[in-house]
Design an enzyme around this catalytic site. Structure first.
Site, PDB file in Angstrom:
ATOM      1  N   ASP A 179      -2.981 -18.509   1.453  1.00 26.58           N
ATOM      2  CA  ASP A 179      -3.938 -19.151   0.540  1.00 26.58           C
ATOM      3  C   ASP A 179      -4.792 -20.192   1.273  1.00 26.58           C
ATOM      4  O   ASP A 179      -6.016 -20.200   1.184  1.00 26.58           O
ATOM      5  CB  ASP A 179      -3.241 -19.741  -0.701  1.00 26.58           C
ATOM      6  N   ASP A 208      -6.585  -6.928   4.450  1.00 29.05           N
ATOM      7  CA  ASP A 208      -7.703  -6.268   3.770  1.00 29.05           C
ATOM      8  C   ASP A 208      -8.621  -7.325   3.159  1.00 29.05           C
ATOM      9  O   ASP A 208      -9.842  -7.313   3.353  1.00 29.05           O
ATOM     10  CB  ASP A 208      -7.159  -5.345   2.669  1.00 29.05           C
ATOM     11  N   ASP A 249     -12.697  -8.858   4.641  1.00 32.59           N
ATOM     12  CA  ASP A 249     -13.964  -8.844   3.879  1.00 32.59           C
ATOM     13  C   ASP A 249     -14.501 -10.276   3.797  1.00 32.59           C
ATOM     14  O   ASP A 249     -15.701 -10.516   3.919  1.00 32.59           O
ATOM     15  CB  ASP A 249     -13.766  -8.293   2.457  1.00 32.59           C
ATOM     16  N   TYR A 251       0.827  -1.208   0.000  1.00 32.33           N
ATOM     17  CA  TYR A 251       0.000   0.000   0.000  1.00 32.33           C
ATOM     18  C   TYR A 251       0.863   1.260   0.000  1.00 32.33           C
ATOM     19  O   TYR A 251       0.407   2.322  -0.401  1.00 32.33           O
ATOM     20  CB  TYR A 251      -0.888   0.040   1.258  1.00 32.33           C
ATOM     21  N   LYS A 274       3.002 -15.494   3.455  1.00 32.64           N
ATOM     22  CA  LYS A 274       3.214 -16.280   2.233  1.00 32.64           C
ATOM     23  C   LYS A 274       4.722 -16.545   2.168  1.00 32.64           C
ATOM     24  O   LYS A 274       5.412 -16.191   1.213  1.00 32.64           O
ATOM     25  CB  LYS A 274       2.690 -15.480   1.020  1.00 32.64           C
TER      26      LYS A 274
HETATM   27  C1  IPM Z   1     -10.422  -0.814   3.812  1.00 32.44           C
HETATM   28  C2  IPM Z   1     -10.461  -0.312   2.380  1.00 32.44           C
HETATM   29  C3  IPM Z   1      -9.203   0.497   2.099  1.00 32.44           C
HETATM   30  C4  IPM Z   1      -8.017  -0.441   2.191  1.00 32.44           C
HETATM   31  C5  IPM Z   1      -9.159   1.275   0.760  1.00 32.44           C
HETATM   32  C6  IPM Z   1     -10.378   2.109   0.548  1.00 32.44           C
HETATM   33  C7  IPM Z   1      -7.928   2.117   0.682  1.00 32.44           C
HETATM   34  O1  IPM Z   1     -10.631  -1.362   1.483  1.00 32.44           O
HETATM   35  O2  IPM Z   1     -10.334   0.024   4.725  1.00 32.44           O
HETATM   36  O3  IPM Z   1     -10.518  -2.016   4.027  1.00 32.44           O
HETATM   37  O4  IPM Z   1      -7.725  -1.184   1.243  1.00 32.44           O
HETATM   38  O5  IPM Z   1      -7.369  -0.437   3.242  1.00 32.44           O
HETATM   39 MN    MN Z   2     -11.035  -3.259   2.475  1.00 30.37          MN
END
Ligand code: IPM
Ligand code: MN
Ligand code: NAD
Length: 360
Positions: free
Chosen positions: A216, A240, A244, A139, A184
């Site tokens: 993975d 990240d 999710d 990042y 990894k």
């Molecule tokens: C999160 C988001 C951010 C990230 C983006 C919007 C920069 O996906 O906070 O999870 O990838 O960290």
């Molecule tokens: Mn995110």
């Protein structure tokens, strides 16, 4: 207590969910006699439109002097091709505030787990926390782009790894004493340094059981044996993606909160979801991720544990009710469940008082 909270609602559903969280914080302030002062600042796409900058100077200054920052979400299709991206503002804010550890707790409420595509028997007893490294890795590495090639450098120093992994060990120590480090290391040099550093630090935490998992297979195990996990620590991009994925366990992306912390108590609090352009402005967004982020703000930046628990227990009560937003299979609106949540919060505050009166 007195506290200054900087509000950064941002784009898309960001303002809708932040409004709910602020109402909850105001209810906490009046019930527990605290003085919270709120001031709103721009970040992301709305800030680009207004000032040309995704993180305007005045927003940065306000966040650096506030006790805590509550953020909604940034981004959206209208800025997809703009020279400056809204997301850049968020990354710059995380770097400025030096919030290197992003805590993303995942709890499964029996009611909302009905919405999960995962079988109930796998979801029983799931209670885990991701500690995602937030200010390093790909990042923040150098980027290059030419007509036919591109690169993003992924770099980690030992110090960057140490400080976030320590946070993982410490958190695990206060919970079930189990830390999973995700990397990894079979391919990436940064992951090999991550694993070596983690193993070296583990000598200082003999009370914590450390296990390593390649990212993975972790993606698979997270869904097939989620209750095995306690604290999971990993680098920025892996964290990240996996968080999710972890929201599927809870039943919706709209449920998960986060706390981004550095060395001090000042923190940045935001739900893990984005600006949800598909439902923005429709009063449909689930505000619970933002409300639970406000609870984390009370806990980690203000040290108000009882208040944080009171907010979390109102959320639990709401999830027991029929009132759910569309992402959880209901038809309640954002504002509708916010009202219900506040009602449940107040009811629960009065109960102990009434019980005391009855006992007297
Ligand atoms: C999160 C988001 C951010 C990230 C983006 C919007 C920069 O996906 O906070 O999870 O990838 O960290
Ligand atoms: Mn995110
Ligand atoms: P998203 O998280 O915005 O949405 C993914 C899906 O989940 C959508 O269908 C959305 O409607 C749903 N969803 C998300 N939050 C919800 C909520 N609270 N209630 C109900 N449903 C919800 O991810 P995306 O569509 O990939 O990204 C959209 C934009 O958001 C992008 O510009 C991205 O960069 C940005 N983003 C910002 C943040 C942040 O500010 N922290 C986080 C993630 C994505």
């Amino acid at each position: 207590m007195k506290a200054t909270i900087a509000l950064l609602p941002g784009d898309g559903i960001g303002p809708e969910v932040t409004t709910a969280a602020v109402k909850m914080l105001q209810a906490v302030a009046s019930t527990y006699q605290h003085e919270f002062s709120f001031a709103e600042y721009e970040i992301g796409g709305c800030a680009i439109d207004l000032t040309g900058q995704a993180l305007p100077g005045r927003t940065k200054v306000a966040c650096e002097s506030a006790d805590a920052v509550l953020l909604g979400a940034v981004g959206g299709p209208q800025w997809a091709n703009s020279k400056m991206r809204p997301e850049q503002g968020l990354l710059e804010l995380r770097a400025t505030m030096q919030v290197f550890a992003n805590l993303r707790p995942v709890r499964v409420h029996p009611r909302t787990s009905e919405q999960s595509p995962i079988k109930a028997e796998y979801l029983n007893g799931v209670d885990l926390v991701f500690v995602r490294e937030l200010t390093g890795g790909s990042y923040f590495g150098a980027r290059t782009r030419s007509a036919d090639s591109a690169s993003d450098v992924c770099r980690y120093s030992t110090e960057e790894i140490e400080r976030v992994v320590r946070r993982g060990f410490e958190l695990a120590r206060g919970r079930r004493g189990h830390l999973t480090s995700i990397d990894k290391a079979n391919v990436l040099e940064t992951s090999r340094l991550w694993r070596e550093t983690t193993i070296r630090l583990s000598a200082e935490y003999p009370d914590v059981t450390l296990e390593h998992q390649l990212v993975d297979s972790m993606a698979m195990l997270l869904l097939t044996r989620p209750s095995h996990y306690d604290v999971l620590v990993t680098e920025n991009l892996f964290g990240d993606i996996l968080t999710d994925e972890a929201s599927v366990l809870a039943g919706s992306l709209g449920l998960l909160p986060s706390a981004s912390l550095g060395h001090g108590t000042r923190g940045l609090y935001e739900p893990i979801h984005g600006s949800a352009p598909d439902i923005a402005g429709k009063n449909k967004a689930n505000p619970i991720g933002s409300v639970l982020s406000a609870a984390l703000l009370l806990r980690y930046s203000l040290g108000l544990e009882a208040e944080a628990c009171a907010v979390e227990s109102a959320v639990d009560a709401l999830l027991d009710s029929e009132e759910l937003t569309a992402d959880l299979g209901g038809n309640a609106s954002t504002t509708g469940i916010t009202e219900k949540l506040l009602e449940l919060f107040h009811q629960r505050q009065q109960k102990p008082k009434q019980e005391k009166l009855a006992a007297a």
